[in-house]
Design an enzyme around this catalytic site. Sequence first.
Site, PDB file in Angstrom:
ATOM      1  N   GLY A   1     -33.179  -7.388 -22.149  1.00  0.00           N
ATOM      2  CA  GLY A   1     -31.767  -7.060 -22.085  1.00  0.00           C
ATOM      3  C   GLY A   1     -30.883  -8.222 -21.679  1.00  0.00           C
ATOM      4  O   GLY A   1     -31.287  -9.092 -20.898  1.00  0.00           O
TER       5      GLY A   1
ATOM      6  N   HIS B   1     -31.061  -4.084 -25.325  1.00  0.00           N
ATOM      7  CA  HIS B   1     -29.678  -3.727 -25.034  1.00  0.00           C
ATOM      8  C   HIS B   1     -28.860  -4.922 -24.546  1.00  0.00           C
ATOM      9  O   HIS B   1     -29.344  -5.767 -23.788  1.00  0.00           O
ATOM     10  CB  HIS B   1     -29.623  -2.608 -23.994  1.00  0.00           C
ATOM     11  CG  HIS B   1     -30.323  -2.945 -22.707  1.00  0.00           C
ATOM     12  ND1 HIS B   1     -29.694  -3.603 -21.671  1.00  0.00           N
ATOM     13  CD2 HIS B   1     -31.593  -2.720 -22.295  1.00  0.00           C
ATOM     14  CE1 HIS B   1     -30.531  -3.755 -20.664  1.00  0.00           C
ATOM     15  NE2 HIS B   1     -31.690  -3.232 -21.023  1.00  0.00           N
ATOM     16  N   ASP B   2     -27.635  -5.013 -25.036  1.00  0.00           N
ATOM     17  CA  ASP B   2     -26.639  -5.986 -24.593  1.00  0.00           C
ATOM     18  C   ASP B   2     -26.967  -7.420 -24.980  1.00  0.00           C
ATOM     19  O   ASP B   2     -26.302  -8.350 -24.501  1.00  0.00           O
ATOM     20  CB  ASP B   2     -26.404  -5.894 -23.075  1.00  0.00           C
ATOM     21  CG  ASP B   2     -25.990  -4.494 -22.646  1.00  0.00           C
ATOM     22  OD1 ASP B   2     -24.902  -4.062 -23.044  1.00  0.00           O
ATOM     23  OD2 ASP B   2     -26.774  -3.827 -21.947  1.00  0.00           O
TER      24      ASP B   2
END
Length: 264
Positions: A139, A121-122
């Site tokens: 992340g 994520h991200d």
Amino acid sequence: MTRIHATAIVDPKAELAEDVEVGPYAIIGPQVRIGARTVVGAHVVIEGRTTIGCDNRFYPSSSIGAMPQDMSHGGEITALEIGDRNTVREFCTFNTGTFKEEGVTRVGSDNWIMAYVHIAHDCQVGNHTILVNQATLAGHVRVGDWAVVGGLSGVHQFVRIGAHAMIGFQGHVSQDVAPYMTVDGNPLATRAVNLTGLKRRAFSDERIAVIRKMHKLIFRNGLPLAQAQTEIEALRGQGSGEGDQDIALMLGFLSDVGKRGLVR
């Protein structure tokens, strides 16, 4: 015309360009948008709010756009954006973002992403990168253009990998990796300028000479990082405009080194 195998499941709300190809047993969710000439291989699952550009190829059994593997994620609708002309090999996993940042995971264009790669994520992955088999990005990782992450390497959350950097096999990357450099070993250390990569990209001898000077100032002279930055600043105007651009890129990167520090 779009070619969708009879065993594939494509939600009617998904938006596929007319010449997208979808292989056997693939699943495409309702919020997915896929650009022209992209090929989705057998058993690939593309879900979430995922936007994919043109001329990509996804090999069998990848999971693209699943919810983030973050225990604090509350099911919010976040996104994954993928550019053009990427090759994504078998069993890769790309997750959507979280609202800890702007809610978007991004993969740029012209990337070569080998089997079993994880992009969490991200993450923000640039253009023309190579992520070798089983490279794992935690992340919020940033990967600059033309960087190479070696096979079986793990990159800690919030770490940045500079443009044109090279991470060797099984790198344990817990700090930022400076642009243009090669790092390897355990513990990880900066070994040299990534000469092979720079020469493949037709960097001139003059540009490479400037990068060598920066390498020496940061990693070989024993200087505090702030002093190395000051001396790198003094190199401006001594060579070509491209050399000054390389200096600016390095200084910009060093000015944003996080709490985890720099691999030296």
